[in-house]
Design an enzyme around this catalytic site. Structure first.
Site, PDB file in Angstrom:
ATOM      1  N   CYS A 202       0.958  -1.057  -0.054  1.00  0.00           N
ATOM      2  CA  CYS A 202      -0.084   0.017   0.183  1.00  0.00           C
ATOM      3  C   CYS A 202       0.826   1.154  -0.035  1.00  0.00           C
ATOM      4  CB  CYS A 202      -0.996   0.064   1.233  1.00  0.00           C
ATOM      5  SG  CYS A 202      -2.127   1.424   0.982  1.00  0.00           S
ATOM      6  N   CYS A 384      -5.942   2.513  -5.428  1.00  0.00           N
ATOM      7  CA  CYS A 384      -5.474   3.169  -4.112  1.00  0.00           C
ATOM      8  C   CYS A 384      -6.443   4.443  -4.091  1.00  0.00           C
ATOM      9  CB  CYS A 384      -4.189   3.555  -4.159  1.00  0.00           C
ATOM     10  SG  CYS A 384      -3.623   4.711  -2.825  1.00  0.00           S
TER      11      CYS A 384
END
Length: 440
Positions: A202, A384
């Site tokens: 991430c 994202c």
């Protein structure tokens, strides 16, 4: 202005009402392949995060009689995409904690141990307790290793004290990070946000934490008494140029100061001093009141030290799994496949990547056992939801080539919106659970 915003929100919600969580972000249900009703193959899955369990559920639906074994001692299932919400005071920690046993498919064998080694030439994995487990097909879903030891003086147990924070280690660390952020925003001071040079789980999380820290300071009326600095070990803050440029422009307007090619090398927790190193080795000490530490990452030792790891190229240093980026099949051991963060691919260490690739990996296991060519191609899809403040986010989607690939109407990828925030806070956890159960 507010009335127009409310109208647009209602329009968007009506447009989305016909879409289940699984269809958001291009997460359409994937039809199960037509396969033989039975298979006596032994399929071993190493790791029980999203990727491992999602593939296990899909394979159980595809093969009624296959022997499926999951090896992982972890019993708690953590919804890691929610850690940034916990660490910034948006969610309670209870929303990110579940039980792995609740998501395992029926009939799966669960070895509650960790894999200590791989011997792919003999189709064997070795557990920490010394058990040798043979397989016909191996799916590696081992995740990442957070290499905290590369930061001198770092103590994960100290997160939450002396302004030391990190969203990455655990749900407990996320809770401690929010407590430290809450204390910091009451007084203000100097904040340091960091980014390492390694591939990262991430990669948007360090940016989200920066945006939200600044937003919490603004809410507390402490911007005038605070400084926010972002230290990147890279020459940028995000690997997709349009996104990088957009974020830098936003941060410039917010007076967030960016320092590139400066890697966090050491931290003195008691003195609240961070040391950054340039590529040339020059070291600079920077005092702080608040610091968010993002660890360098690599493959776990069991993979890194095995024949399964890349031996050359950009992924070799981290010991990442050597898979073909399009098929996710191992390049030298064809009965081995990778899913999720462990893969040594150009991009893709997000839950959305697992969603898009889990059906492909499961189908390729089926094809391999049937002696068929692997026909599906993974494009490296990554998503994202990039929070820019409470109530607003940008929804960034892209592929291996770094091309933006927006999938939802009414959401521009580089334009912040309430809609993208709603996706992050309300819709993505149900979608994640559907992926985990092999339903989408």
């Amino acid at each position: 202005m507010e009335e127009a915003l409310d109208t647009s929100r209602r329009d968007w919600l009506r447009a989305m009402s016909g879409l289940g969580a699984g269809t958001a972000l291009g997460w359409q249900t994937t039809a199960q392949a037509q396969v033989p009703a039975t298979s006596k193959a032994h399929i071993v899955i190493v790791g029980s995060g999203l990727g491992g369990i999602a593939v296990a559920n899909r394979l159980r639906a595809m093969f009624s009689d296959a022997r499926i074994t999951i090896i992982d001692k972890k019993e708690v299932h953590n919804y890691q995409p929610g850690y940034t919400l916990v660490a910034t005071g948006v969610w309670p920690v209870s929303k990110v904690i579940d039980r792995n046993a609740d998501f395992h498919p029926s009939g799966v064998e669960w070895i509650k141990d960790m894999v200590a080694g791989f011997d792919p030439t003999s189709n064997t994995v070795v557990t920490a307790s010394g058990q040798r487990v043979t397989y016909d097909v191996l799916v590696v879903a081992a995740g990442t290793h957070q290499d905290w030891g590369r930061i001198e003086g770092m103590d994960v147990a100290a997160i939450g004290t002396n302004g030391l924070t990190s969203v990455y280690p655990s749900s407990d660390a996320a809770v401690a990070t929010w407590a430290a952020m809450e204390a910091f925003r009451q007084k203000g001071g100097k904040a340091l946000m960091t980014l390492p040079a390694t591939p990262l789980k991430c990669a948007g999380a360090p940016l989200k934490m920066t945006f939200m820290l600044r937003d919490r300071l603004a809410q507390a009326g402490m911007l005038g008494k605070s400084e926010v600095h972002f230290y990147s070990a890279l020459g940028n803050v995000f690997g997709i140029k349009p996104v990088n440029d957009n974020v830098l422009e936003r941060w410039k307007s917010m007076d967030i100061q960016v320092h590139t090619n400066e890697a966090l090398a050491a931290v003195d927790i008691g003195k609240r001093v961070a040391t950054f190193a340039s590529p040339e080795g020059e070291r600079t000490e920077v005092p702080y009141d608040f610091i968010h530490v993002v660890p360098p990452m690599r493959a776990p030792d069991a993979v890194k030290n095995s024949d399964l790891a890349w031996k050359d190229g950009p992924m070799a240093a981290g010991g990442w799994l050597e898979v073909d980026p399009k098929t996710l099949q191992h390049r030298r051991f064809p009965n081995v496949f990778g899913i999720g963060d462990i893969n040594g691919t150009p991009r893709g260490k997000t839950a959305a990547t697992v969603k898009k690739s889990a059906p492909i990996v499961a189908q390729h296991v089926v094809d391999f056992l049937a002696g068929r060519a692997l026909g599906q191609v993974f494009d490296g899809y990554t998503s994202c939801p990039l929070i820019v403040r409470e109530g607003s986010a940008m929804l960034i989607e892209f592929d291996y080539a770094g091309k933006l690939t927006p999938s939802l109407p009414m959401i521009e990828p580089l334009q912040e919106s309430f809609f993208a925030w709603l996706m992050k806070v309300r819709m993505l956890k149900p979608a994640y659970l559907a992926v985990l159960k092999g339903r989408v």
